[in-house]
Design an enzyme around this catalytic site. Structure first.
Site, PDB file in Angstrom:
ATOM      1  N   CYS B  85       0.825  -0.932   0.039  1.00 49.32           N
ATOM      2  CA  CYS B  85       0.109  -0.273   0.349  1.00 49.32           C
ATOM      3  C   CYS B  85       0.869   1.280  -0.098  1.00 49.32           C
ATOM      4  O   CYS B  85       1.317   1.578  -1.146  1.00 49.32           O
ATOM      5  CB  CYS B  85      -0.905   0.209   1.405  1.00 49.32           C
ATOM      6  SG  CYS B  85      -1.974   1.161   1.042  1.00 49.32           S
ATOM      7  N   HIS B 167      -3.660  -5.536   1.125  1.00 51.64           N
ATOM      8  CA  HIS B 167      -3.305  -5.861   1.812  1.00 51.64           C
ATOM      9  C   HIS B 167      -3.245  -6.936   2.146  1.00 51.64           C
ATOM     10  O   HIS B 167      -4.276  -7.281   2.680  1.00 51.64           O
ATOM     11  CB  HIS B 167      -4.284  -4.833   3.234  1.00 51.64           C
ATOM     12  CG  HIS B 167      -3.811  -3.469   3.069  1.00 51.64           C
ATOM     13  ND1 HIS B 167      -2.608  -2.682   4.287  1.00 51.64           N
ATOM     14  CD2 HIS B 167      -4.855  -2.612   2.763  1.00 51.64           C
ATOM     15  CE1 HIS B 167      -2.646  -1.557   4.399  1.00 51.64           C
ATOM     16  NE2 HIS B 167      -3.210  -1.237   3.468  1.00 51.64           N
ATOM     17  N   GLU B 169      -1.793  -9.286   3.805  1.00 51.88           N
ATOM     18  CA  GLU B 169      -1.526  -9.734   5.268  1.00 51.88           C
ATOM     19  C   GLU B 169      -2.893  -9.800   5.841  1.00 51.88           C
ATOM     20  O   GLU B 169      -2.933 -10.890   6.332  1.00 51.88           O
ATOM     21  CB  GLU B 169      -0.809  -9.332   6.446  1.00 51.88           C
ATOM     22  CG  GLU B 169      -1.134  -7.268   6.845  1.00 51.88           C
ATOM     23  CD  GLU B 169      -1.545  -6.483   5.522  1.00 51.88           C
ATOM     24  OE1 GLU B 169      -0.383  -6.824   4.773  1.00 51.88           O
ATOM     25  OE2 GLU B 169      -2.170  -5.508   5.787  1.00 51.88           O
TER      26      GLU B 169
END
Lengths: 227, 182
Positions: B85, B167, B169
Site C-alpha cells: 500500500c 493488503h 496480510e
C-alpha cells in the site's frame, strides 16, 4: 488523540479501547449501536442493554443508537452515531475491536473516511490464543454471554473466562476447529471488570437460555460494586 | 535478516499494519527480523538486511508523503523489497511514478497478468483501502490490475522490487510468504 470507542461490552471492543489508552489516546465517548435485528451482521450482541452500566463503571459517557438492523441501513445509524460523537465530543478518530471480519472493518473504514476520522483496529489479525492470554494477564474479568456453535453447550453460559476456561477453549479449537476467541461468532462475551474500570459489575440475576445448538446468558439484574 | 519498515504516523496503527507482518515473518523459522520506523531509517540499516518490507498505514495517514526522500537509498539498492500500500507508493515514487487521488475501500477482484513469484492464481479477491493509486513509470512492469483499472501490483524491471496496493496480510498471506522465499 480524542477517540470514540465502538463498544459492544464484549472482550474485543473493551480490550481494543484499553490498547488505545495504553498508547496515550483519550477515550472521550463510547458508542453502542443496539440492533433490533437478532441476525444483524454488524452489531448483534446479547446483553447490549448493559453497555450503559459498563459506561458507568468506566466513567466515560455513552452514546446509544437504536437501529432497526436493516442490512445497509444500520451503517447509516452507525454513521449518525459517529457524527454525533464528532460534533459533541470533538473526537478525531474511533477505535474498534475488529479482529478478522473484513465485512465489518471495511464498512467502519468507509464511514471514518466519509467523516474524516482516524480508524484504529489494534486487534486486527491478532492471534486469538494470545488475545485470550493477554486478557488474563491484564486481569480482565469476562464471562461468556452467548454460545453459537457445538460443542459449546449451555454449561458455558455465564462461565468466567479464567485460565481453565481458556485452556479448554484452546483444546476445543484443536479438536473441533472452533476459534478459541469466538471471532467466527461461536462465542459472545461480556466484560464485568478491566484495569480501567473504576467500579466492577456484579451480576445479580441471570437466566441461561439454551435451545438446539445455541444459547445466551441473559443478564436480568446487575449493579456496580467497589473494586 | 528481514527489515520491516513502519510508515505509520500513529504508533497505535502499528498494531494493525506492522504487527501482522511481523507475525507472518516470525512463523518462518529461518527468518529473523527487525522493525524500524521510516523516520529512524538509515542506509546502513537497509544494507545489513537481506530483504525489506515497507508496510502500509491508516487511510488518514499522510505524514509518510513528506518523508519519501528517506527512501532515496532505494535508487542504488539491489536486495529484494516488498512495498505494501503506502510502501508500494513509496517505491513507485522513488522511481518517478505519479500518484492519482482515488479512494477505494473494501473487497476488490484483481486480474493477475504476470504471476511472477508473488502470485499463485490469475484472479484474486483482495482487501484494499487507499486514497491514492499509482501510475507507474516505465521502470515498472504491471503484474495485476483490478476490475476498475487500478494498478494493484508492480515489479521493477531490473530489480527484485515489488509493490502491492492491497493488503496481503489480511487476505492472501501467501504473497508475503512467497516474497520471503526469494
Amino acid at each position: 488523540m480524542k477517540l470514540a470507542a465502538l463498544f459492544s461490552g464484549g472482550k474485543d471492543s473493551t480490550y481494543a479501547m484499553y490498547k488505545a489508552q495504553q498508547y496515550g489516546h483519550k477515550i472521550s465517548v463510547l458508542i453502542s449501536v443496539v440492533s433490533q435485528n437478532p441476525e444483524s451482521y454488524m452489531f448483534h450482541t446479547p446483553n447490549i442493554h448493559l453497555t450503559e452500566l459498563q459506561a458507568q463503571a468506566i466513567e466515560i459517557p455513552l452514546l446509544t443508537w437504536i437501529s432497526k438492523g436493516e442490512k445497509e441501513r444500520e451503517l447509516q445509524d452507525l454513521k449518525a452515531a459517529m457524527y454525533t460523537a464528532k460534533e459533541q465530543y470533538g473526537i478525531e478518530g474511533v477505535v474498534t475491536g475488529a479482529v478478522e471480519s473484513i465485512y465489518q472493518a471495511s464498512r467502519v473504514q468507509r464511514i471514518c473516511h466519509e467523516l474524516d476520522l482516524w480508524c484504529f483496529n489494534p486487534l486486527w489479525l491478532k492471534d486469538q490464543k494470545k488475545l485470550l492470554q493477554e486478557l488474563l494477564e491484564n486481569k480482565f474479568e469476562v464471562i461468556i454471554g452467548g454460545v453459537f456453535a457445538p460443542p459449546l453447550d449451555g454449561e458455558w453460559l455465564g462461565r468466567k473466562l479464567d485460565t481453565e476456561a481458556v485452556k479448554e477453549l484452546i483444546r476445543l479449537e484443536e479438536e473441533f476447529h472452533i476459534n478459541p476467541a469466538g471471532e467466527g461468532g461461536e462465542i459472545e462475551t461480556f466484560v464485568t471488570d478491566a484495569p480501567f474500570f473504576r467500579k466492577k459489575i456484579e451480576i445479580k440475576k441471570a437466566t441461561k437460555n439454551f435451545k438446539g445448538k445455541s444459547g445466551t446468558y441473559d443478564i436480568e439484574g446487575a449493579g456496580l460494586v467497589e473494586k | 535478516m528481514i527489515l520491516i519498515i513502519s510508515t505509520c504516523e500513529e504508533k497505535l496503527s502499528e498494531l494493525e499494519f506492522v504487527k501482522p507482518i511481523e507475525d507472518i515473518v516470525e512463523k518462518d523459522v529461518e527468518k529473523d527480523f527487525t522493525t524500524k520506523h521510516y523516520s529512524q531509517l538509515t542506509k546502513s540499516d537497509a544494507i545489513k538486511a537481506d530483504k525489506l518490507i515497507i508496510c502500509g498505514n491508516a487511510l488518514k495517514d499522510t505524514q509518510y508523503l513528506g518523508g519519501i526522500e528517506k527512501f532515496s537509498f532505494l535508487k542504488d539498492f539491489e536486495k529484494p523489497v516488498l512495498g505494501i500500500c503506502a510502501g508500494m507508493q513509496i517505491i513507485a515514487k522513488i522511481y518517478g511514478s505519479e500518484f492519482v487521488e482515488k479512494t477505494e475501500i473494501g473487497i476488490e477482484y484483481i486480474n493477475i497478468s504476470d504471476k511472477d513469484v508473488l502470485f499463485d492464481n490469475e484472479r484474486a479477491s483482495v482487501y484494499q483501502f487507499h486514497k491514492r493509486v499509482v501510475k507507474p513509470s516505465s521502470d515498472f512492469k504491471i503484474l495485476a490490475k483490478s476490475d476498475t483499472g487500478t494498478v494493484h501490483a508492480i515489479k521493477h524491471k531490473t530489480k527484485t522490487f515489488y509493490g502491492v496496493l492491497f493488503h496481503p496480510e489480511s487476505r492472501h498471506k501467501e504473497i508475503i510468504e512467497n516474497f520471503l522465499k526469494i
